[in-house]
Enzyme design. Structure first.
Site, PDB file in Angstrom:
ATOM      1  N   SER A  85      -2.840   1.242 -11.252  1.00  0.00           N
ATOM      2  CA  SER A  85      -3.122   1.929 -12.521  1.00  0.00           C
ATOM      3  C   SER A  85      -4.078   3.094 -12.277  1.00  0.00           C
ATOM      4  CB  SER A  85      -3.762   0.963 -13.520  1.00  0.00           C
ATOM      5  OG  SER A  85      -2.849  -0.048 -13.832  1.00  0.00           O
ATOM      6  N   GLU A 136      -9.191   4.883 -13.354  1.00  0.00           N
ATOM      7  CA  GLU A 136      -9.428   3.549 -12.787  1.00  0.00           C
ATOM      8  C   GLU A 136      -9.529   3.685 -11.262  1.00  0.00           C
ATOM      9  OE1 GLU A 136      -7.346   0.253 -14.509  1.00  0.00           O
ATOM     10  OE2 GLU A 136      -7.351  -0.876 -12.628  1.00  0.00           O
ATOM     11  N   ARG A 143     -12.839  -3.989 -15.414  1.00  0.00           N
ATOM     12  CA  ARG A 143     -12.734  -3.297 -14.118  1.00  0.00           C
ATOM     13  C   ARG A 143     -14.072  -2.685 -13.681  1.00  0.00           C
ATOM     14  NH1 ARG A 143      -9.504  -6.087 -14.581  1.00  0.00           N
ATOM     15  NH2 ARG A 143      -7.313  -5.840 -14.991  1.00  0.00           N
TER      16      ARG A 143
HETATM   17  C1  LIG Z   1       0.556  -1.462  -6.351  1.00  0.00           C
HETATM   18  C2  LIG Z   1      -0.850  -1.736  -6.857  1.00  0.00           C
HETATM   19  C3  LIG Z   1      -1.045  -2.643  -7.866  1.00  0.00           C
HETATM   20  C4  LIG Z   1      -2.352  -2.907  -8.352  1.00  0.00           C
HETATM   21  N1  LIG Z   1      -2.513  -3.822  -9.323  1.00  0.00           N
HETATM   22  C5  LIG Z   1      -3.769  -4.128  -9.757  1.00  0.00           C
HETATM   23  C6  LIG Z   1      -3.989  -5.117 -10.765  1.00  0.00           C
HETATM   24  O1  LIG Z   1      -3.058  -5.756 -11.249  1.00  0.00           O
HETATM   25  N2  LIG Z   1      -5.263  -5.350 -11.162  1.00  0.00           N
HETATM   26  C7  LIG Z   1      -6.321  -4.665 -10.633  1.00  0.00           C
HETATM   27  O2  LIG Z   1      -7.465  -4.931 -11.031  1.00  0.00           O
HETATM   28  N3  LIG Z   1      -6.143  -3.720  -9.686  1.00  0.00           N
HETATM   29  C8  LIG Z   1      -4.906  -3.435  -9.230  1.00  0.00           C
HETATM   30  N4  LIG Z   1      -4.727  -2.478  -8.270  1.00  0.00           N
HETATM   31  C9  LIG Z   1      -5.896  -1.737  -7.760  1.00  0.00           C
HETATM   32  C10 LIG Z   1      -6.530  -2.363  -6.513  1.00  0.00           C
HETATM   33  O3  LIG Z   1      -5.609  -3.166  -5.831  1.00  0.00           O
HETATM   34  C11 LIG Z   1      -7.766  -3.209  -6.851  1.00  0.00           C
HETATM   35  O4  LIG Z   1      -8.737  -2.431  -7.497  1.00  0.00           O
HETATM   36  C12 LIG Z   1      -8.363  -3.858  -5.604  1.00  0.00           C
HETATM   37  O5  LIG Z   1      -9.261  -4.860  -6.003  1.00  0.00           O
HETATM   38  C13 LIG Z   1      -9.086  -2.874  -4.681  1.00  0.00           C
HETATM   39  O6  LIG Z   1      -9.441  -3.572  -3.505  1.00  0.00           O
HETATM   40  P1  LIG Z   1      -9.517  -2.825  -2.096  1.00  0.00           P
HETATM   41  O7  LIG Z   1      -9.957  -3.824  -1.091  1.00  0.00           O
HETATM   42  O8  LIG Z   1      -8.275  -2.111  -1.802  1.00  0.00           O
HETATM   43  O9  LIG Z   1     -10.720  -1.832  -2.356  1.00  0.00           O
HETATM   44  P2  LIG Z   1     -10.811  -0.283  -1.981  1.00  0.00           P
HETATM   45  O10 LIG Z   1      -9.777   0.459  -2.732  1.00  0.00           O
HETATM   46  O11 LIG Z   1     -10.844  -0.113  -0.518  1.00  0.00           O
HETATM   47  O12 LIG Z   1     -12.260   0.046  -2.575  1.00  0.00           O
HETATM   48  C14 LIG Z   1     -12.522  -0.092  -3.955  1.00  0.00           C
HETATM   49  C15 LIG Z   1     -14.043  -0.155  -4.154  1.00  0.00           C
HETATM   50  O13 LIG Z   1     -14.538  -1.371  -3.621  1.00  0.00           O
HETATM   51  C16 LIG Z   1     -15.602  -1.103  -2.709  1.00  0.00           C
HETATM   52  N5  LIG Z   1     -15.580  -2.149  -1.670  1.00  0.00           N
HETATM   53  C17 LIG Z   1     -14.514  -2.638  -0.980  1.00  0.00           C
HETATM   54  N6  LIG Z   1     -14.919  -3.621  -0.143  1.00  0.00           N
HETATM   55  C18 LIG Z   1     -16.257  -3.740  -0.293  1.00  0.00           C
HETATM   56  C19 LIG Z   1     -17.254  -4.568   0.296  1.00  0.00           C
HETATM   57  N7  LIG Z   1     -16.967  -5.483   1.227  1.00  0.00           N
HETATM   58  N8  LIG Z   1     -18.554  -4.405  -0.095  1.00  0.00           N
HETATM   59  C20 LIG Z   1     -18.874  -3.476  -1.045  1.00  0.00           C
HETATM   60  N9  LIG Z   1     -17.980  -2.672  -1.642  1.00  0.00           N
HETATM   61  C21 LIG Z   1     -16.686  -2.801  -1.266  1.00  0.00           C
HETATM   62  C22 LIG Z   1     -15.317   0.279  -2.161  1.00  0.00           C
HETATM   63  O14 LIG Z   1     -16.483   0.860  -1.638  1.00  0.00           O
HETATM   64  C23 LIG Z   1     -14.801   0.966  -3.424  1.00  0.00           C
HETATM   65  O15 LIG Z   1     -15.894   1.339  -4.236  1.00  0.00           O
HETATM   66  C24 LIG Z   1      -3.454  -2.220  -7.772  1.00  0.00           C
HETATM   67  C25 LIG Z   1      -3.233  -1.303  -6.742  1.00  0.00           C
HETATM   68  C26 LIG Z   1      -1.954  -1.071  -6.272  1.00  0.00           C
HETATM   69  C27 LIG Z   1      -1.758  -0.110  -5.130  1.00  0.00           C
END
Ligand SMILES: Cc1cc2nc3c(=O)[nH]c(=O)nc-3n(C[C@H](O)[C@H](O)[C@H](O)COP(=O)(O)OP(=O)(O)OC[C@H]3O[C@@H](n4cnc5c(N)ncnc54)[C@H](O)[C@@H]3O)c2cc1C
Length: 302
Positions: free
Chosen positions: A225, A295, A176
Site C-alpha cells: 500500500s 505508507e 501503521r
Molecule cells: C506485496 C506487499 C504487500 C504488503 N502487505 C502489507 C500488509 O498487508 N500490511 C502491512 O502492514 N504492510 C504490508 N506491506 C508493507 C511491508 O511489507 C510492511 O510494512 C513490513 O512490515 C515492512 O517490513 P520490512 O522488514 O520489509 O521493513 P523495511 O521496509 O526494510 O523497513 C521498514 C522500516 O522498519 C525499520 N526496521 C526494519 N528492521 C528494523 C530493525 N531490526 N530495527 C529497527 N528498525 C527496523 C526500517 O528502518 C524502516 O524504518 C506490504 C508490502 C508488499 C511489498
C-alpha cells in the site's frame, strides 16, 4: 550519494561483513535507489554492540529489514546501513504461550512454526512481506490483526549497545505507526499466541494467502500500500476517483489490480516514483480536500 564522508580505512573491527558503496536497490521490493555508503552485516548481537560502541561518532545508522516498505531515494543513504542477516537474528523459539522471533526472521518463514504448532492469532503475520523487525517498526497488520495486538515484549539495542526489554504498551502503537525511538535497533520480539487446532490455523493461513493471490498484484516490484487509508475512507477509492489509477511517471504507475499498489515496470527511478506519488496526492487534495499520507517510507537523499 554526494561524496563519501566515512573514512573506510577506519571502520571498527567486526566479525561480520562490510560492503562499501553497496547498491541498495537489490535489497528493496521496489528495486530502485542509490547505494549505502557502508553496509554492515553483523554476525550476532555482540558484534552489533561492538560496532555501535566503536563506529565513528555522529555517523548515521539506518536498519533495513526486508525492504518491502521502503523507497530508497536515488542519492542513496549516507552513513551505515545495517542488515541483520546473522543466524542469531533469525532465531525462533517457543516457550509457554510466547513465540520469540529474531528481528531478521522473514514473516513468511513463520508459517511453518505457526501451522505445525497451532499458534492461533499469528496467522495474519505469515502473509506480510518483510521481517519481524520491520513489522514491529510499522505496526504491520492485515486481516484484522496487527503486531500491537500480539506483541508481549521486544528486545532492542540502543545506541550505547545496551539491550532493553520493552513492554508492548510502551510503543504507543497507532495505525501503521509506533513512537519507536529512531536510534533503537530491534533484536527480536516475543509474540503471544493462543494454542489452536492445527487444521484451523492451517486453513486460516491458506485463506489469507488465497485472498492476497486473488485481490492483490503478484510478482511485481512494489512496496504494498502506497498511501495510508484516511480515517473512514480507502486510499484506493480516492486514487481511482481522482484519476490517479491511470497516472504514470517514467517507469512508475499504479497497479491495474489494486490502484494503491505502486508498480515499478523495471525502468523507474526513485524520482519517478516520488513524482507519481506527489501527483496523485495533489490530485486527491485538490478534488476532495483529503491529504493522503504515504505508507511507504522514503529514505536517503535525492
Ligand atoms: C506485496 C506487499 C504487500 C504488503 N502487505 C502489507 C500488509 O498487508 N500490511 C502491512 O502492514 N504492510 C504490508 N506491506 C508493507 C511491508 O511489507 C510492511 O510494512 C513490513 O512490515 C515492512 O517490513 P520490512 O522488514 O520489509 O521493513 P523495511 O521496509 O526494510 O523497513 C521498514 C522500516 O522498519 C525499520 N526496521 C526494519 N528492521 C528494523 C530493525 N531490526 N530495527 C529497527 N528498525 C527496523 C526500517 O528502518 C524502516 O524504518 C506490504 C508490502 C508488499 C511489498
Amino acid at each position: 550519494m554526494t561524496g563519501t564522508k566515512l573514512n573506510i580505512n577506519m571502520l571498527p573491527k567486526v566479525r561480520g561483513k562490510y560492503k562499501i558503496a553497496e547498491p541498495l536497490r537489490q535489497y528493496t521490493w521496489l528495486n530502485v535507489g542509490g547505494p549505502a555508503e557502508v553496509m554492515f552485516f553483523p554476525e550476532d548481537e555482540e558484534d552489533l554492540r561492538n560496532f555501535l560502541l566503536n563506529k565513528p561518532q555522529n555517523s548515521e545508522v539506518f536498519v533495513i529489514g526486508g525492504g518491502s516498505n521502503l523507497l530508497v531515494r536515488d542519492g542513496g543513504i549516507a552513513g551505515f546501513v545495517i542488515k541483520l542477516t546473522g543466524a542469531e537474528f533469525a532465531k525462533k523459539t517457543l516457550q509457554d504461550n510466547i513465540l520469540y522471533c529474531g528481528a531478521g526472521c522473514l514473516n513468511f518463514s513463520l508459517k511453518q512454526v505457526v501451522v505445525e504448532n497451532g499458534l492461533g492469532g499469528l496467522e495474519f503475520l505469515c502473509s506480510i512481506p518483510g521481517t519481524i523487525g520491520g513489522a514491529l517498526r510499522s505496526n504491520a497488520g492485515c486481516f484484522g490483526g496487527d503486531i500491537s495486538k500480539v506483541l508481549e515484549y521486544a528486545r532492542v539495542m540502543n545506541k550505547n549497545g545496551e539491550i532493553l526489554t520493552v513492554k508492548a504498551e510502551d510503543f504507543h502503537f497507532g495505525y501503521r505507526s509506533s513512537d519507536f525511538p529512531p536510534d533503537w535497533i530491534i533484536l527480536g520480539v516475543g509474540l503471544r499466541f493462543e494454542k489452536t487446532d492445527v487444521v484451523e490455523v492451517q486453513n486460516k493461513v491458506a485463506e489469507n494467502d488465497e485472498y492476497r493471490r486473488t485481490h492483490q498484484p503478484q510478482g511485481i516490484r512494489t512496496a504494498g500500500s502506497t498511501f495510508k487509508n484516511p480515517e473512514g475512507n480507502a486510499a484506493w477509492k480516492l486514487i481511482k476517483q481522482c484519476g490517479g489509477d491511470v497516472m504514470q511517471f517514467g517507469g512508475a504507475k499504479m497497479s491495474e489490480k489494486h490502484c494503491n499498489f505502486l508498480q515499478n515496470d523495471g525502468t523507474a527511478t526513485a524520482a519517478d516514483i516520488e513524482k507519481l506519488c506527489d501527483k496523485i496526492a495533489n490530485a486527491v487534495k485538490q478534488q476532495t480536500g483529503i491529504e493522503l499520507e504515504l505508507e511507504i517510507k522514503k529514505v536517503g537523499q535525492e
